[in-house]
Design a protein around this motif. Structure first.
Motif, PDB file in Angstrom:
ATOM      1  N   HIS A  41       4.832   5.864  -5.403  1.00  0.00           N
ATOM      2  CA  HIS A  41       4.604   4.998  -6.558  1.00  0.00           C
ATOM      3  C   HIS A  41       3.361   5.450  -7.316  1.00  0.00           C
ATOM      4  CE1 HIS A  41       7.604   1.968  -5.333  1.00  0.00           C
ATOM      5  NE2 HIS A  41       7.214   2.232  -4.113  1.00  0.00           N
ATOM      6  N   ASP A  42       3.449   5.449  -8.643  1.00  0.00           N
ATOM      7  CA  ASP A  42       2.302   5.704  -9.506  1.00  0.00           C
ATOM      8  C   ASP A  42       1.872   4.375 -10.112  1.00  0.00           C
ATOM      9  OD1 ASP A  42       2.155   8.503  -9.150  1.00  0.00           O
ATOM     10  OD2 ASP A  42       3.867   8.764 -10.500  1.00  0.00           O
ATOM     11  N   LEU A  43       0.849   3.773  -9.517  1.00  0.00           N
ATOM     12  CA  LEU A  43       0.366   2.478  -9.970  1.00  0.00           C
ATOM     13  C   LEU A  43      -0.811   2.681 -10.924  1.00  0.00           C
ATOM     14  CD1 LEU A  43       0.591   0.615  -6.524  1.00  0.00           C
ATOM     15  CD2 LEU A  43       2.346   0.867  -8.296  1.00  0.00           C
ATOM     16  N   THR A  44      -1.496   1.616 -11.251  1.00  0.00           N
ATOM     17  CA  THR A  44      -2.582   1.674 -12.233  1.00  0.00           C
ATOM     18  C   THR A  44      -3.928   1.477 -11.556  1.00  0.00           C
ATOM     19  OG1 THR A  44      -1.124   0.815 -13.969  1.00  0.00           O
ATOM     20  CG2 THR A  44      -3.489   0.653 -14.355  1.00  0.00           C
ATOM     21  N   GLY A  45      -4.880   2.321 -11.887  1.00  0.00           N
ATOM     22  CA  GLY A  45      -6.243   2.173 -11.380  1.00  0.00           C
ATOM     23  C   GLY A  45      -6.444   2.810 -10.024  1.00  0.00           C
ATOM     24  N   ASN A  46      -7.690   2.825  -9.579  1.00  0.00           N
ATOM     25  CA  ASN A  46      -8.007   3.307  -8.240  1.00  0.00           C
ATOM     26  C   ASN A  46      -7.655   2.222  -7.229  1.00  0.00           C
ATOM     27  OD1 ASN A  46      -9.046   5.722  -9.256  1.00  0.00           O
ATOM     28  ND2 ASN A  46     -11.097   4.850  -9.502  1.00  0.00           N
ATOM     29  N   LEU A  47      -6.763   2.529  -6.300  1.00  0.00           N
ATOM     30  CA  LEU A  47      -6.334   1.560  -5.294  1.00  0.00           C
ATOM     31  C   LEU A  47      -7.296   1.643  -4.117  1.00  0.00           C
ATOM     32  CD1 LEU A  47      -2.515   2.393  -5.388  1.00  0.00           C
ATOM     33  CD2 LEU A  47      -3.807   0.864  -6.895  1.00  0.00           C
ATOM     34  N   PHE A  48      -7.842   0.496  -3.685  1.00  0.00           N
ATOM     35  CA  PHE A  48      -8.923   0.556  -2.711  1.00  0.00           C
ATOM     36  C   PHE A  48      -8.726  -0.304  -1.470  1.00  0.00           C
ATOM     37  CE2 PHE A  48      -9.975  -2.958  -5.474  1.00  0.00           C
ATOM     38  CZ  PHE A  48     -10.543  -3.907  -4.646  1.00  0.00           C
ATOM     39  N   ASP A  49      -7.806  -1.255  -1.491  1.00  0.00           N
ATOM     40  CA  ASP A  49      -7.636  -2.100  -0.304  1.00  0.00           C
ATOM     41  C   ASP A  49      -6.190  -2.537  -0.194  1.00  0.00           C
ATOM     42  OD1 ASP A  49      -8.371  -3.334   2.018  1.00  0.00           O
ATOM     43  OD2 ASP A  49      -9.572  -4.919   1.108  1.00  0.00           O
ATOM     44  N   ASP A 100      -8.667  -1.977 -11.260  1.00  0.00           N
ATOM     45  CA  ASP A 100      -8.372  -2.462 -12.611  1.00  0.00           C
ATOM     46  C   ASP A 100      -8.016  -3.942 -12.643  1.00  0.00           C
ATOM     47  OD1 ASP A 100      -8.722   0.197 -13.213  1.00  0.00           O
ATOM     48  OD2 ASP A 100      -7.017   0.305 -14.576  1.00  0.00           O
ATOM     49  N   GLY A 101      -8.247  -4.654 -11.533  1.00  0.00           N
ATOM     50  CA  GLY A 101      -7.982  -6.089 -11.494  1.00  0.00           C
ATOM     51  C   GLY A 101      -6.519  -6.441 -11.344  1.00  0.00           C
ATOM     52  N   ILE A 102      -5.775  -5.601 -10.633  1.00  0.00           N
ATOM     53  CA  ILE A 102      -4.340  -5.820 -10.451  1.00  0.00           C
ATOM     54  C   ILE A 102      -4.046  -6.043  -8.966  1.00  0.00           C
ATOM     55  CG2 ILE A 102      -2.021  -4.869 -10.809  1.00  0.00           C
ATOM     56  CD1 ILE A 102      -3.227  -3.052 -12.964  1.00  0.00           C
ATOM     57  N   ILE A 103      -3.166  -7.014  -8.680  1.00  0.00           N
ATOM     58  CA  ILE A 103      -2.694  -7.273  -7.318  1.00  0.00           C
ATOM     59  C   ILE A 103      -1.216  -6.922  -7.265  1.00  0.00           C
ATOM     60  CG2 ILE A 103      -2.503  -8.966  -5.453  1.00  0.00           C
ATOM     61  CD1 ILE A 103      -4.546 -10.683  -6.919  1.00  0.00           C
ATOM     62  N   TYR A 104      -0.873  -5.955  -6.438  1.00  0.00           N
ATOM     63  CA  TYR A 104       0.514  -5.516  -6.288  1.00  0.00           C
ATOM     64  C   TYR A 104       1.113  -6.086  -4.999  1.00  0.00           C
ATOM     65  CZ  TYR A 104      -0.398  -1.940  -9.869  1.00  0.00           C
ATOM     66  OH  TYR A 104      -0.701  -1.279 -11.032  1.00  0.00           O
ATOM     67  N   LEU A 105       2.385  -6.441  -5.078  1.00  0.00           N
ATOM     68  CA  LEU A 105       3.113  -6.939  -3.912  1.00  0.00           C
ATOM     69  C   LEU A 105       4.262  -6.003  -3.562  1.00  0.00           C
ATOM     70  CD1 LEU A 105       3.809  -9.174  -1.798  1.00  0.00           C
ATOM     71  CD2 LEU A 105       5.267 -10.200  -3.559  1.00  0.00           C
ATOM     72  N   GLY A 160      -4.086   5.434  -8.908  1.00  0.00           N
ATOM     73  CA  GLY A 160      -2.824   4.741  -8.666  1.00  0.00           C
ATOM     74  C   GLY A 160      -1.911   5.377  -7.649  1.00  0.00           C
ATOM     75  N   GLN A 161      -2.405   6.342  -6.882  1.00  0.00           N
ATOM     76  CA  GLN A 161      -1.558   7.020  -5.915  1.00  0.00           C
ATOM     77  C   GLN A 161      -1.216   6.103  -4.740  1.00  0.00           C
ATOM     78  OE1 GLN A 161      -0.425  10.618  -6.119  1.00  0.00           O
ATOM     79  NE2 GLN A 161      -0.752   9.698  -8.127  1.00  0.00           N
ATOM     80  N   CYS A 162       0.072   5.973  -4.435  1.00  0.00           N
ATOM     81  CA  CYS A 162       0.542   5.102  -3.356  1.00  0.00           C
ATOM     82  C   CYS A 162       1.816   5.694  -2.767  1.00  0.00           C
ATOM     83  CB  CYS A 162       0.820   3.691  -3.892  1.00  0.00           C
ATOM     84  SG  CYS A 162       1.557   2.567  -2.687  1.00  0.00           S
ATOM     85  N   LYS A 163       1.776   5.999  -1.476  1.00  0.00           N
ATOM     86  CA  LYS A 163       2.948   6.546  -0.813  1.00  0.00           C
ATOM     87  C   LYS A 163       3.171   5.848   0.521  1.00  0.00           C
ATOM     88  CE  LYS A 163       3.040  11.118  -2.948  1.00  0.00           C
ATOM     89  NZ  LYS A 163       3.200  12.563  -2.749  1.00  0.00           N
ATOM     90  N   ILE A 164       4.448   5.730   0.881  1.00  0.00           N
ATOM     91  CA  ILE A 164       4.835   5.161   2.171  1.00  0.00           C
ATOM     92  C   ILE A 164       5.373   6.293   3.029  1.00  0.00           C
ATOM     93  CG2 ILE A 164       6.323   3.522   3.364  1.00  0.00           C
ATOM     94  CD1 ILE A 164       6.236   1.792   0.839  1.00  0.00           C
ATOM     95  N   PHE A 165       4.784   6.448   4.204  1.00  0.00           N
ATOM     96  CA  PHE A 165       5.057   7.589   5.068  1.00  0.00           C
ATOM     97  C   PHE A 165       5.730   7.110   6.349  1.00  0.00           C
ATOM     98  CE2 PHE A 165       3.855  10.653   8.339  1.00  0.00           C
ATOM     99  CZ  PHE A 165       4.124  11.861   7.723  1.00  0.00           C
ATOM    100  N   SER A 166       6.882   7.695   6.695  1.00  0.00           N
ATOM    101  CA  SER A 166       7.584   7.346   7.928  1.00  0.00           C
ATOM    102  C   SER A 166       6.918   8.026   9.117  1.00  0.00           C
ATOM    103  CB  SER A 166       9.054   7.784   7.847  1.00  0.00           C
ATOM    104  OG  SER A 166       9.673   7.630   9.117  1.00  0.00           O
ATOM    105  N   LEU A 167       6.594   7.244  10.148  1.00  0.00           N
ATOM    106  CA  LEU A 167       5.943   7.802  11.334  1.00  0.00           C
ATOM    107  C   LEU A 167       6.907   8.595  12.196  1.00  0.00           C
ATOM    108  CD1 LEU A 167       3.624   4.880  12.459  1.00  0.00           C
ATOM    109  CD2 LEU A 167       2.918   7.130  11.678  1.00  0.00           C
TER     110      LEU A 167
END
Length: 409
Positions: A320-328, A342-347, A304-311
């Motif tokens: 953000h700590d989301l659920t499951g392995n994020l792959f796309d 885990d069958g989740i779609i995040y927006l 569930g690792q998800c980060k937004i990085f400023s260029l």
């Protein structure tokens, strides 16, 4: 509250009044000024800019505003053919025509007539071509060279050019598609994941953690492939790449480190690195804001690792700590969609330059293998049955969305 607008609001108001007066005069005299139509067109353009500027204010400050939601809409298959396996790559050739390569070495075209208003149109349908019989190896990357030629790179080292005089419709692959294999200037084992970093200039990686530069050269209507084995760099345990600007890209690793690499002075140079998170980086993608600018990267990974990085500020903007392995993930003008195993779609949505996770719009218990951006409010999804679906995002994203709302209730 001061509203920042990209137009001169006083000029806009006065121009509306002036054109109304001109129209009233026309009703009496029957004569309309020669420049009336041009002034009206300019006013309509200004109105569209004004409404676009107001979108984030309505989403933030107006009570009882329309809440963003997502819906998955199946696509009906037409014709005798269907997908021949899970796609590894999808390339959009034009508005409706796509080409895809699957993990079982099949390359196919498909055509979708995508409506502007999904919920108000007839059933969406897709039509598939036969697989291209000349290609026998798994294709790792697909790139559009121009309006008539497409480049395909194979895991066994094959390099192919698909050409056609008409890429506006679903082609008859036996009659309208020409396949030509490009010769290499050295013995090359095969193309792994590949990234275009400049005009016909690419970087590809192998199992030995080496990124190698190669280029496609065209002389007298003939292509050749030049592999620069002497121009390379080693990124330990690399997993993902994304272009930042011409000749400049980032590389993610199994250890959660992101490296910044630039092609300069005839070499691939590692300029720096940052520790993003302590898990495998699965994908790195640009985030497009509502004006199409690309100022930040989203990095997703396992657990569930998800980060937004400023260029431009070299900082982590969101964590953000989301659920499951994020792959796309994919992003288009103010929206970003992330898939979890885990069958989740995040927006994620952008407002006033900041990105937010829209938890209310999350879809659960729907499993998909790929996502591809179509527009600000539509994404293409492939499910585990190799069937295509439209992910429709219903919210306030365009000036037309504001027009369609009852704003004064």
């Amino acid at each position: 509250m001061k509203v920042n607008l990209s137009i001169d609001e006083e000029f806009f108001k006065n121009e509306v009044k002036n054109l109304r007066n001109k129209l009233e005069e026309c009703k009496k005299t029957g004569i309309l000024d020669n420049d009336f139509e041009d002034r009206l067109k300019r006013l309509l353009q200004m109105e569209d800019s004004l409404l676009s500027d107001l979108i984030p204010y309505y989403r933030t400050y107006v009570d009882n505003i329309k809440k963003t939601s997502m819906k998955v809409i199946p696509i009906k298959e037409l014709g005798s053919f269907s997908s021949h396996g899970f796609p590894q790559n999808i390339l959009r050739i034009n508005k409706n025509l796509f080409i895809t390569s699957s993990i079982n070495s099949k390359v196919q075209f498909f055509y979708i007539d995508i409506p502007k208003k999904t919920s108000e149109e007839k059933e969406i349908a897709v039509e598939w071509s036969l697989p291209i019989k000349e290609i026998k190896e798994r294709i790792s990357s697909i790139y559009k060279l121009n309006n008539k030629e497409i480049l395909l790179l194979g895991v066994k080292g094959g390099c192919y050019i698909l050409s056609s005089d008409d890429f506006d419709k679903l082609p008859d692959i036996n009659e309208e598609i020409k396949v030509k294999k490009i010769q290499k200037d050295c013995d090359f084992k095969g193309f792994g994941r590949t990234l275009e970093i400049g005009d016909n200039l690419f970087v590809t990686g192998n199992e030995e953690d080496t990124l190698t530069l190669f280029e496609i050269v065209k002389k007298k209507d003939e292509y050749s492939l030049n592999i620069h084995t002497d121009i390379s760099c080693i990124i330990p345990n690399w997993t993902a790449m994304e272009k930042v600007s011409k000749d400049y890209f980032v590389v993610g690793t199994k250890d959660g480190i992101m490296y910044f690499v630039k092609y300069e002075s005839g070499q691939l140079r590692v300029l720096g690195e940052t520790d993003v998170f302590h898990n495998r980086i699965r994908k790195i993608k640009y985030l497009e804001d509502e004006k199409g600018s690309k100022k930040s990267l989203m990095v997703i990974g396992n657990k569930g690792q998800c980060k937004i990085f400023s260029l431009y500020e070299d900082t982590i903007l969101e964590n953000h700590d989301l659920t499951g392995n994020l792959f796309d993930l994919q992003s288009e003008k103010g929206t970003a969609v992330v898939l979890s195993e885990d069958g989740i779609i995040y927006l994620f949505e952008e407002n006033f330059g900041n990105w937010y996770l829209n938890e209310e719009a999350t879809i659960k218990d729907m499993f998909f293998t790929n996502i591809f951006k179509l527009s600000i409010s539509k994404y293409l999804l492939m499910d585990i049955g190799c069937k295509l679906n439209i992910l429709n995002i219903d919210g306030i994203h365009t000036s037309q969305d504001l027009w369609n709302m009852a704003l004064y209730q």
